[in-house]
Design an enzyme around this catalytic site. Sequence first.
Site, short mmCIF file in Angstrom:
data_model
loop_
_atom_site.label_atom_id
_atom_site.label_comp_id
_atom_site.label_asym_id
_atom_site.label_seq_id
_atom_site.Cartn_x
_atom_site.Cartn_y
_atom_site.Cartn_z
N HIS A 124 0.82 -1.20 0.00
CA HIS A 124 0.00 0.00 0.00
C HIS A 124 0.86 1.25 0.00
CE1 HIS A 124 -4.13 -1.26 0.37
NE2 HIS A 124 -3.78 -2.22 1.22
N CYS A 193 0.83 1.95 -5.77
CA CYS A 193 -0.06 2.71 -6.64
C CYS A 193 0.45 4.12 -6.86
CB CYS A 193 -1.49 2.72 -6.11
SG CYS A 193 -1.68 3.59 -4.57
#
Lengths: 225, 69
Positions: A124, A193
Amino acid sequence: MRVIVRTVSELFITVGTLIVLFVAYVLFWTGVRADRVMDDQIDSLQQQWAQEPAVTPRPSASPEPPTPYSKGKPFAIMYIPRLGFTWNKPVLEGTGTGTLKKGLGHYPGTARLGQTGNFSVAGHRRTYGDPFKDFPRLRRGDAVVLTDGTTWFTYRIDQAPYRTVPTDVEVIDPVPRKSGYTRPGRYLTLTTCEPEWGHSHRLIVWAHLDSTQPVEAGRPKALRR
Amino acid sequence: MTYGVSLVPWCDGRDGMYGWIWRHLPGNALFKGLISIVLVLATVYVLFQYVFPWAEPLLPFNDVTVDNQ
């Protein structure tokens, strides 16, 4: 008329409160929870390693295939000094949503830690403890250190983060084409991301295995202050 | 919820969803206040424990892999 105004205003107040609570949950509470879970994972790993003290005499005659990592279970700890001297996260097998809540996720089907091929890990960037929040700060030459309880593996990053699209599965190939590597080797790929709060792109970092040493030899140089 | 064109002004809390709840709590104002706090805390607990964990994966923060597995 007054009833409508009252109902609408009460609805708005309720929805507004809900949104504020949800933002607090996403920004703050997932981190609190993830930090606790990740610490638990690391603790259980270290306990497990302490209980089975270096069971790898490595029978040189018949190198039996190592047991595959079990899905959703931690098997290594990652250290990246660039992300903070105390930065350490558990690496779990699998990249499912539930797994990534507990730590970094190893792509099933990519190489094992330290083996020839591409050991690929996703994490993450934001929420759930923000493990890869400072991902863009990674530079060529930075160390990515991992341990599986018996060996320290020091990987060296070869270029600043590379930006790509989510469908670009080539980046976790055994020899990723765009990384500049031309021959098979022991590589590592990290994915997260991009942009920070979005999902339109991915950031990729490639590294090669620089050195290994048994845990008995102490922490590798990259982790010493 | 009994709505109707009431002559009572809204500010004395005799109407609306929250007014309705308030009127149906037992006891005096102090006791009602205590129950209200408990109710609010219970709602927040249910939201954080069950509702938000369900809703959060619908947001894009979970897409960190390149193959969407």
